[in-house]
Design an enzyme around this catalytic site. Sequence first.
Site, PDB file in Angstrom:
ATOM      1  CD1 TRP A   1      -5.304   1.135  -1.199  1.00 17.11           C
ATOM      2  CD2 TRP A   1      -4.304   2.200  -2.911  1.00 17.11           C
ATOM      3  NE1 TRP A   1      -3.959   1.205  -0.924  1.00 17.11           N
ATOM      4  CE2 TRP A   1      -3.316   1.854  -1.957  1.00 17.11           C
ATOM      5  CE3 TRP A   1      -3.915   2.874  -4.068  1.00 17.11           C
ATOM      6  CZ2 TRP A   1      -1.975   2.166  -2.134  1.00 17.11           C
ATOM      7  CZ3 TRP A   1      -2.572   3.174  -4.247  1.00 17.11           C
ATOM      8  CH2 TRP A   1      -1.614   2.822  -3.281  1.00 17.11           C
TER       9      TRP A   1
ATOM     10  CE  LYS B   1       0.020  -4.961  -3.425  1.00  9.92           C
ATOM     11  NZ  LYS B   1      -0.106  -4.380  -2.131  1.00  9.92           N
TER      12      LYS B   1
ATOM     13  CG  ASP C   1      -4.694   0.538  -9.062  1.00  8.21           C
ATOM     14  OD1 ASP C   1      -3.711  -0.185  -9.314  1.00  8.21           O
ATOM     15  OD2 ASP C   1      -4.847   1.125  -7.966  1.00  8.21           O
TER      16      ASP C   1
END
Length: 398
Positions: free
Chosen positions: A130, A246, A211
């Site tokens: 990311w 999310k 993560d």
Amino acid sequence: MFEHVKAIPPDPILGLIAAHAADSNPKKIDLGIGVYRDEQGNTPMLDCVVKAEKILLETQTTKTYLGPPGVVGFNQAISALILGADNSALREGRVRTVQTPGGTGALRVGADLIHTVSPETEVWASDPTWANHLALFPGAGVTLHSYPYYDAETSSLRFEAMIEALQQRGPGDIVLFHACCHNPSGISPDPEQWQVIADTASARGFTPMVDIAYMGLERGVEEDCLAIRLFSEQCPELIFASSCSKNFAMYRERAGAITVVAEDSQKAAALESIIHNITRKNYSMPPAHGPAVVDIILHDDALKAQWLAELKVMRNRINGLRKTLSEKIAASGIQRDFSFIARQSGMFSFMGLSVEQVHRLRDEFAIYTVNSARVNVASFNESNMDYFIEALAAVLDE
Ligand code: LMR
């Protein structure tokens, strides 16, 4: 003092939101930031969240400070959900979770924790990872290296090269993993591969950091927590940064948490005290609304069942879009093989385009992706997919 300041370019992902919003082309498509969208292109609130917010509104009596840990019920529920309620580290009191402003907040607190307790420690992240990892760790004073991960030729995992690199790491090193829905490649290790990775971590003695921002959007909540559960069983130390942005569709509420698993409960308590010290110096205490909503949902059987069902709808829709997109590209006459899109998971895939082709998509077709040609698959729908494929054919010159 501000005489010499110069503006810097916007963040590569966040900058696309503004560029897309300012575009007047009615056919424009935002394939940039990782946000779930329904068939109408909206990002609706989940029904379970709306119900829990009503309960919260009716039952809350104060907005006084909560203290450094934030919403304690959320911390307990989220760590039990991710680790599994019968997790041995949890039973042994070796786990501490502290609520943070979103998953990014959790990562930053985690990076600050690493730098505070072991300033020499360096972190290894997947190549690629990311984009914000690349800024966040050095921003906290932590040196970031990479290990092989994505093979652009075959759009698949470089598993052997990855394991070879992990075998070079040892005690005092941290290796960062994405629990599921790898961002940006869409490729995750399979369960057998995760087992080999956990065995490697345990044999070599490095500390895994995970993560977990997309839990439930790859294969399911239980399945997507596999890596963390394996690490927690096999490694004495573990750090993970979780997010409800999310999977609860609560992006702007900034609900996240940092969790540490230590060798014993005393060390876990010491780490928690250091986390509280770090957050106090930064933002004092985290915001309560989002985590209070998640706390209500995860402690109510009916609301939790509804959440799991709504999460499944999002997951199935993304997987369905992957299959449709790869089939439609194949049927369009484009010669290049995009079948990998259907084999990958989560919101993102790399389209394998050059920066020049990405800019052509933006300038000629009002289709916005980051320069790496990472697309958010969840932004496609029946009415924009054909237009995207036409544009893809044009920039590929096919
Ligand atoms: C993304 O990668 O698009 C998401 O994680 C959102 C973000 O903050 O970048």
